[in-house]
Design a protein around this motif. Structure first.
Motif, PDB file in Angstrom:
ATOM      1  N   SER A  66       1.007  -1.258  13.356  1.00 47.07           N
ATOM      2  CA  SER A  66       2.284  -0.647  13.725  1.00 47.07           C
ATOM      3  C   SER A  66       2.777   0.351  12.687  1.00 47.07           C
ATOM      4  CB  SER A  66       3.349  -1.733  13.938  1.00 47.07           C
ATOM      5  OG  SER A  66       3.612  -2.439  12.739  1.00 47.07           O
ATOM      6  N   ALA A  67       2.073   0.492  11.554  1.00 47.62           N
ATOM      7  CA  ALA A  67       2.489   1.452  10.536  1.00 47.62           C
ATOM      8  C   ALA A  67       2.343   2.883  11.051  1.00 47.62           C
ATOM      9  CB  ALA A  67       1.656   1.270   9.261  1.00 47.62           C
ATOM     10  N   ALA A  68       3.192   3.754  10.533  1.00 43.45           N
ATOM     11  CA  ALA A  68       3.071   5.188  10.823  1.00 43.45           C
ATOM     12  C   ALA A  68       2.146   5.784   9.770  1.00 43.45           C
ATOM     13  CB  ALA A  68       4.446   5.848  10.782  1.00 43.45           C
ATOM     14  N   VAL A  69       0.893   5.984  10.141  1.00 41.77           N
ATOM     15  CA  VAL A  69      -0.137   6.420   9.193  1.00 41.77           C
ATOM     16  C   VAL A  69      -0.262   7.941   9.251  1.00 41.77           C
ATOM     17  CG1 VAL A  69      -2.536   6.157   8.486  1.00 41.77           C
ATOM     18  CG2 VAL A  69      -1.358   4.262   9.616  1.00 41.77           C
ATOM     19  N   PRO A 128      -8.861   9.043   7.648  1.00 38.81           N
ATOM     20  CA  PRO A 128      -9.690   8.266   8.578  1.00 38.81           C
ATOM     21  C   PRO A 128      -8.841   7.630   9.666  1.00 38.81           C
ATOM     22  CG  PRO A 128      -9.434   7.107   6.493  1.00 38.81           C
ATOM     23  CD  PRO A 128      -8.879   8.474   6.285  1.00 38.81           C
ATOM     24  N   ASP A 129      -9.441   7.424  10.812  1.00 39.54           N
ATOM     25  CA  ASP A 129      -8.770   6.755  11.933  1.00 39.54           C
ATOM     26  C   ASP A 129      -8.958   5.250  11.758  1.00 39.54           C
ATOM     27  OD1 ASP A 129      -8.037   5.633  14.417  1.00 39.54           O
ATOM     28  OD2 ASP A 129      -8.455   7.530  15.429  1.00 39.54           O
ATOM     29  N   ILE A 130      -7.964   4.605  11.158  1.00 36.97           N
ATOM     30  CA  ILE A 130      -8.097   3.190  10.803  1.00 36.97           C
ATOM     31  C   ILE A 130      -8.217   2.322  12.043  1.00 36.97           C
ATOM     32  CG2 ILE A 130      -7.070   1.270   9.523  1.00 36.97           C
ATOM     33  CD1 ILE A 130      -5.505   3.364   7.900  1.00 36.97           C
ATOM     34  N   LEU A 131      -7.393   2.594  13.041  1.00 33.74           N
ATOM     35  CA  LEU A 131      -7.407   1.779  14.259  1.00 33.74           C
ATOM     36  C   LEU A 131      -8.778   1.845  14.931  1.00 33.74           C
ATOM     37  CD1 LEU A 131      -5.934   0.051  16.359  1.00 33.74           C
ATOM     38  CD2 LEU A 131      -5.144   2.178  17.428  1.00 33.74           C
ATOM     39  N   GLN A 132      -9.302   3.031  15.077  1.00 34.83           N
ATOM     40  CA  GLN A 132     -10.601   3.183  15.735  1.00 34.83           C
ATOM     41  C   GLN A 132     -11.705   2.509  14.925  1.00 34.83           C
ATOM     42  OE1 GLN A 132     -11.277   7.153  17.041  1.00 34.83           O
ATOM     43  NE2 GLN A 132     -13.322   6.751  17.821  1.00 34.83           N
ATOM     44  N   GLU A 133     -11.627   2.603  13.608  1.00 33.01           N
ATOM     45  CA  GLU A 133     -12.637   1.969  12.766  1.00 33.01           C
ATOM     46  C   GLU A 133     -12.560   0.447  12.877  1.00 33.01           C
ATOM     47  OE1 GLU A 133     -14.400   2.168   8.197  1.00 33.01           O
ATOM     48  OE2 GLU A 133     -12.620   3.346   8.750  1.00 33.01           O
ATOM     49  N   LEU A 134     -11.366  -0.098  12.956  1.00 35.38           N
ATOM     50  CA  LEU A 134     -11.221  -1.538  13.134  1.00 35.38           C
ATOM     51  C   LEU A 134     -11.869  -1.995  14.442  1.00 35.38           C
ATOM     52  CD1 LEU A 134      -7.522  -2.032  11.972  1.00 35.38           C
ATOM     53  CD2 LEU A 134      -9.525  -3.082  10.915  1.00 35.38           C
ATOM     54  N   VAL A 135     -11.640  -1.224  15.504  1.00 31.74           N
ATOM     55  CA  VAL A 135     -12.233  -1.566  16.796  1.00 31.74           C
ATOM     56  C   VAL A 135     -13.753  -1.497  16.724  1.00 31.74           C
ATOM     57  CG1 VAL A 135     -12.449  -0.859  19.205  1.00 31.74           C
ATOM     58  CG2 VAL A 135     -10.202  -0.856  18.107  1.00 31.74           C
ATOM     59  N   ARG A 160      -6.240   1.723   4.777  1.00 32.63           N
ATOM     60  CA  ARG A 160      -7.560   1.499   5.383  1.00 32.63           C
ATOM     61  C   ARG A 160      -8.296   0.389   4.650  1.00 32.63           C
ATOM     62  NH1 ARG A 160     -12.600   2.833   3.826  1.00 32.63           N
ATOM     63  NH2 ARG A 160     -14.212   2.946   5.480  1.00 32.63           N
ATOM     64  N   GLU A 161      -8.334   0.466   3.338  1.00 31.57           N
ATOM     65  CA  GLU A 161      -9.043  -0.535   2.557  1.00 31.57           C
ATOM     66  C   GLU A 161      -8.441  -1.930   2.781  1.00 31.57           C
ATOM     67  OE1 GLU A 161     -10.217  -1.474  -2.139  1.00 31.57           O
ATOM     68  OE2 GLU A 161      -9.045   0.306  -1.603  1.00 31.57           O
ATOM     69  N   ALA A 162      -7.106  -2.013   2.779  1.00 30.19           N
ATOM     70  CA  ALA A 162      -6.443  -3.308   2.967  1.00 30.19           C
ATOM     71  C   ALA A 162      -6.659  -3.838   4.376  1.00 30.19           C
ATOM     72  CB  ALA A 162      -4.953  -3.168   2.673  1.00 30.19           C
ATOM     73  N   ALA A 163      -6.616  -2.953   5.376  1.00 33.11           N
ATOM     74  CA  ALA A 163      -6.763  -3.385   6.774  1.00 33.11           C
ATOM     75  C   ALA A 163      -8.170  -3.888   7.050  1.00 33.11           C
ATOM     76  CB  ALA A 163      -6.401  -2.242   7.717  1.00 33.11           C
ATOM     77  N   LEU A 164      -9.176  -3.187   6.549  1.00 30.31           N
ATOM     78  CA  LEU A 164     -10.553  -3.625   6.783  1.00 30.31           C
ATOM     79  C   LEU A 164     -10.812  -4.971   6.113  1.00 30.31           C
ATOM     80  CD1 LEU A 164     -12.547  -0.277   6.365  1.00 30.31           C
ATOM     81  CD2 LEU A 164     -11.819  -1.393   8.488  1.00 30.31           C
ATOM     82  N   ALA A 165     -10.244  -5.172   4.927  1.00 29.74           N
ATOM     83  CA  ALA A 165     -10.420  -6.460   4.245  1.00 29.74           C
ATOM     84  C   ALA A 165      -9.691  -7.570   4.988  1.00 29.74           C
ATOM     85  CB  ALA A 165      -9.920  -6.354   2.804  1.00 29.74           C
ATOM     86  N   ALA A 166      -8.471  -7.286   5.433  1.00 25.76           N
ATOM     87  CA  ALA A 166      -7.672  -8.311   6.098  1.00 25.76           C
ATOM     88  C   ALA A 166      -8.235  -8.690   7.457  1.00 25.76           C
ATOM     89  CB  ALA A 166      -6.230  -7.823   6.252  1.00 25.76           C
ATOM     90  N   VAL A 182       0.854  -1.180   0.000  1.00 23.60           N
ATOM     91  CA  VAL A 182       0.000   0.000   0.000  1.00 23.60           C
ATOM     92  C   VAL A 182       0.891   1.232   0.000  1.00 23.60           C
ATOM     93  CG1 VAL A 182      -1.866  -1.166   1.239  1.00 23.60           C
ATOM     94  CG2 VAL A 182      -0.139   0.094   2.527  1.00 23.60           C
ATOM     95  N   GLU A 183       0.298   2.367  -0.331  1.00 24.74           N
ATOM     96  CA  GLU A 183       1.064   3.616  -0.308  1.00 24.74           C
ATOM     97  C   GLU A 183       0.428   4.651   0.598  1.00 24.74           C
ATOM     98  OE1 GLU A 183       2.848   7.081  -3.316  1.00 24.74           O
ATOM     99  OE2 GLU A 183       1.676   5.404  -4.104  1.00 24.74           O
ATOM    100  N   THR A 184      -0.845   4.922   0.417  1.00 22.23           N
ATOM    101  CA  THR A 184      -1.510   5.991   1.159  1.00 22.23           C
ATOM    102  C   THR A 184      -2.307   5.443   2.337  1.00 22.23           C
ATOM    103  OG1 THR A 184      -3.558   5.882  -0.138  1.00 22.23           O
ATOM    104  CG2 THR A 184      -1.756   7.236  -1.022  1.00 22.23           C
TER     105      THR A 184
END
Length: 415
Positions: A271-274, A304-311, A255-261, A248-250
């Motif tokens: 642990s990525a620096a987003v 978007p706050d990826i971590l919070q959305e995952l939770v 976000r898209e990859a994390a939600l799918a995974a 991923v780059e952006t």
């Protein structure tokens, strides 16, 4: 220490060459006994060159030394890798058709089996019964790792990584029996590196993350028996072997990859620096510096706050069958200021994000980013005592993965 290394007839035999090197480099005397089938995958010349000892699988070689009795008697440790379904069956039923099975019957010291086979073979009732029989007799049988198998199939049945087998063997010799791979059978998704937000075709907003900590976490999770998926943003180090890589780059791509995974992940480690912000507009052409134009003004918008959305998705049961017990781990790279110190900001972030664990480090121009060492504090939403870990990033990752293994055993279904 005298070690007998038995090699079964499976494709994973090639990995055992690395295990042999770990034993010899640690100063141990290793006698390799491959089965006849194993020599179809890796020849005896390889085992002799790496061990420095002659190699045979026949009870009729060097008969005057009575090897079928002597080797088992003298061994301080016997390790079987890969332990195929066939070898497990022969060991469980006490067969003695070659030098290796004879040696197993004569072994007086600890015996460790590291299984590797197709998933259906590992899960077959006959194999499971053989494993329970061997464990009931005092042998240690590791759980296989999960992941890509021969061909296109995937699942539990991969040979654990050589350093994981080595660690288990050393623990067994020292009387430890609780060394089973803590993440065996688990799927772990890890984000690593720094996202880049484009300004124009040649420029971007980025950060100093090297990806070293995320890669070290992927190695530690892999060695703990997990199937590992690495969501790799910009990294200065290559991804480790034995893990699935999604580039991923952006922040939006991450976000898209994390939600799918997350849909099939038992553990998600962000642990990525987003990047917190991205340019509101991306120029199709390079932004020029001209004397006759004003300085450009770049307007930023929040990512978007990826971590919070995952939770939130986990808590709503939207992340798949593992939702009720999925463990989510966040990272906080913090700096203190006049309004609060690093710990205060981290505690507030943990409550705001709602993740199960938050790994906190104090960052700066000369700290953490790009370095080979790190010092972190692991905070838990449960309120348990903060845990400190420091040393190389591999050391820190081992501590984090160990804590995750502990937390998984404590997790109860969420309300």
């Amino acid at each position: 220490m005298r070690i007998v290394l038995g090699v079964g007839g499976g494709i994973a035999a090639y990995k055992v060459a690395s295990l042999l090197r770990l034993f010899t480099e640690a100063g141990h005397h290793v006698t390799v006994i491959p089965t006849e089938a194993a020599t179809r995958f890796v020849g005896t010349a390889t085992w002799e060159a790496l061990s420095g000892n002659p190699v045979s699988n026949s009870v009729f070689d060097d008969v005057h030394q009575v090897n079928h009795v002597r080797l088992g008697h003298e061994a301080d440790l016997v390790v079987i890798a890969p332990a195929t379904a066939d070898l497990l069956a022969k060991a469980a039923t006490g067969q003695a058709g070659d030098l290796l099975t004879n040696t197993l019957l004569m072994a007086h010291g600890p015996v460790l089996f590291a299984p590797a086979m197709h998933t259906e073979m590992w899960q077959h009732p006959a194999t499971r019964a053989n494993v329970e029989t061997l464990r009931g007799r005092g042998a240690a049988v590791l759980e296989p790792a999960s992941g890509r198998l021969t061909g296109s199939d995937s699942g539990p049945g991969r040979l654990p990584e050589p350093d994981a087998i080595f660690d288990a063997a050393m623990a067994l010799v020292h009387g430890q029996t609780d060394f089973q791979l803590p993440l065996a059978g688990k799927t772990v998704t890890i984000s690593a590196g720094g996202t880049r937000e484009p300004l124009d075709p040649v420029r971007f907003l980025g950060n100093r993350s090297s990806g070293k900590q995320g890669v070290a976490l992927a190695v530690a999770a892999r060695n703990a028996g997990a199937t590992v998926r690495l969501l790799a943003a910009h990294m200065e180090v290559p991804p480790p072997p034995g893990v699935e890589v999604v580039n991923v780059e952006t922040a939006l791509q991450l976000r898209e990859a994390a939600l799918a995974a997350a849909a099939d992940s038992d553990v998600v480690i962000m642990s990525a620096a987003v990047a917190d912000f991205r340019p509101a507009e991306i120029s199709d052409t390079k932004i020029k510096k001209r004397d006759d134009t004003a300085d450009p003004v770049i307007t930023l918008v929040r990512n978007p706050d990826i971590l919070q959305e995952l939770v939130e998705r986990r808590n709503q049961g939207a992340t798949g069958p593992a939702a009720d017990s999925q463990l989510i781990v966040g990272f906080a790279a913090e700096t203190g200021d006049k309004h609060g110190d690093v710990r205060a900001y981290a505690e507030a972030k943990l409550q705001r994000k709602g993740c199960d664990l938050l790994v906190v480090n104090h960052v700066g121009s000369d700290k953490v980013f790009g370095k080979d060492t790190n010092s972190v504090v692991i905070l838990a939403r449960s309120g348990s005592e903060p845990q400190e870990a420091s040393g190389t990033k591999a050391d820190v990752s081992a501590a984090i993965i160990s804590r995750i293994g502990f937390e998984l055993n404590q997790v109860s279904p969420r309300a």
